[in-house]
Scaffold this active site. Structure first.
Site, PDB file in Angstrom:
ATOM      1  N   HIS A  45       0.876  -1.179   0.000  1.00 23.81           N
ATOM      2  CA  HIS A  45       0.000   0.000   0.000  1.00 23.81           C
ATOM      3  C   HIS A  45       0.910   1.226   0.000  1.00 23.81           C
ATOM      4  CE1 HIS A  45      -3.249   2.691   0.684  1.00 23.81           C
ATOM      5  NE2 HIS A  45      -3.208   2.731   2.004  1.00 23.81           N
ATOM      6  N   GLU A  85     -28.814  -9.548   2.190  1.00 28.61           N
ATOM      7  CA  GLU A  85     -28.905  -9.824   0.755  1.00 28.61           C
ATOM      8  C   GLU A  85     -27.889  -9.026  -0.067  1.00 28.61           C
ATOM      9  OE1 GLU A  85     -32.759  -9.871  -1.004  1.00 28.61           O
ATOM     10  OE2 GLU A  85     -33.684 -10.899   0.699  1.00 28.61           O
ATOM     11  N   SER A 112     -34.713  -9.299 -10.890  1.00 27.95           N
ATOM     12  CA  SER A 112     -36.005  -9.162 -11.564  1.00 27.95           C
ATOM     13  C   SER A 112     -36.085  -7.838 -12.322  1.00 27.95           C
ATOM     14  CB  SER A 112     -37.131  -9.214 -10.532  1.00 27.95           C
ATOM     15  OG  SER A 112     -37.106  -8.050  -9.711  1.00 27.95           O
TER      16      SER A 112
END
Length: 339
Positions: A108, A231, A252
């Site tokens: 880093h 979720e 969906s």
């Protein structure tokens, strides 16, 4: 487009007669040490006396010594302790033992880019930064594949810093997936921004805001937890696998329509304005100075924020619900080393 390197671009022989000191044996440290050792390189681990990881490293068959002794013995030192510890450790245990021809490496760019560590001009300074947690770096190496990474050179005293860093990346396993050329500045600033505005800070606040919006409207906290936190992994996995397009293909049509029409109402022009302000604070060094000052002052503010956040209803209900998920306990029992 940034330059990319693969296995064909590295010469492993560059490190075959070298000693590599892995300073720190936490999440990244254990992966670097074991991968390089299993690739056939001479690896030692540097820890402070009394470290809880000393025995773990020895049990893994690695030689362990103090950072000062490791710096004396090694040709290459990869510093993998937390950012806020690096500067003091460098000044006390590493700097006094540096000699021409040695290499200092990082995963880093924080300490070098923001000036907390200043290395003499006779030493190479380079970076190999795997883009995955240490346990994943180790896991994929053992499976014969690797995680992608970044490569950068801040100081090329030998004239061969890039070539030597590529040899290190080859031993680590990253060149199987490829490493991308960057700079210490670009890596440090983009990494901090990603953590603060999106991956940690942004996501954490978005989850909490969603959870609190539902619970304050009377919805059960268990339901709010599942809808706003649990979720999230399903969605992130889809994005990780195939980008936003694949996620939208997989959900969906109702969810996709809500994404397009409601998402911009949450992340607004004001949000983007604040993101630019956060980036400016990173670029100027303000955040880095604030963080180092917090540590020098004893971390009271930081520890208070940690304590307060652990008591949030989102966390307490989450702990209860995760007891239902026995599959999560297996990961905790795996004993992944911590920094």
């Amino acid at each position: 487009m940034a330059k990319r390197y693969y296995e064909k671009d590295a010469d492993f022989r560059r490190l075959m007669d070298k000693t590599i000191a892995i300073i720190g044996y936490g999440s990244q440290g254990h992966a670097h040490a074991l991968n390089l050792r299993d690739s056939g390189l001479n690896v030692i681990v540097a820890l402070y006396p009394g470290s809880k990881n000393w025995a773990k490293a020895e049990t893994a068959g690695l030689k362990v010594m103090s950072t000062a002794d490791a710096t004396k013995a090694a040709d290459v030192m990869m510093i993998l302790v937390p950012d806020h510890i690096q500067a003091d450790l460098y000044e006390k245990e590493i700097a006094p033992h540096l000699t021409p021809g040695k290499t200092i490496m990082f995963a880093h760019g924080f300490s070098i880019h923001f000036g907390f560590i200043k290395v003499p001009d006779f030493v190479d300074v380079s970076m190999i930064a795997p883009k995955a947690p240490g346990h994943r770096v180790r896991e994929l190496y053992t499976e014969g594949v690797g995680v992608p990474g970044l490569i950068a050179v801040a100081q090329n005293a030998s004239g061969q810093a890039t070539e030597n860093a590529l040899a290190y990346a080859l031993g680590l396993g990253c060149l199987k997936a490829g490493v991308i050329e960057t700079t210490f500045k670009e890596e440090a600033e983009s990494d901090l921004f990603g953590e603060q505005a999106v991956l940690c800070g942004g996501v954490s606040e978005l989850i909490r805001a969603g959870f609190e919006t539902l619970t304050e409207a009377g919805y059960a906290p268990e339901i709010a937890y599942f809808e706003c936190l649990h979720e999230l992994k399903l969605i992130v996995d889809l994005i990780y696998e195939g980008g936003l397009g694949y996620m939208r293909f997989s959900v969906s049509d109702t969810a996709e329509y809500g994404d397009y029409t409601r998402g911009p109402r949450v992340v607004t022009a004001e949000t983007r304005k604040e993101m630019k302000k956060i980036l400016a604070e990173i670029q100027s060094g303000e955040f880095a100075r604030n963080w180092m000052a917090e540590n020098k002052a004893g971390r009271q503010g930081f520890l208070k924020m940690r304590e307060d956040n652990a008591k949030q209803p989102l966390e307490t209900i989450g702990a209860e619900l995760r007891e239902m998920m026995t599959f999560l306990k297996k990961k905790k029992e795996a004993g992944i080393p911590q920094a």
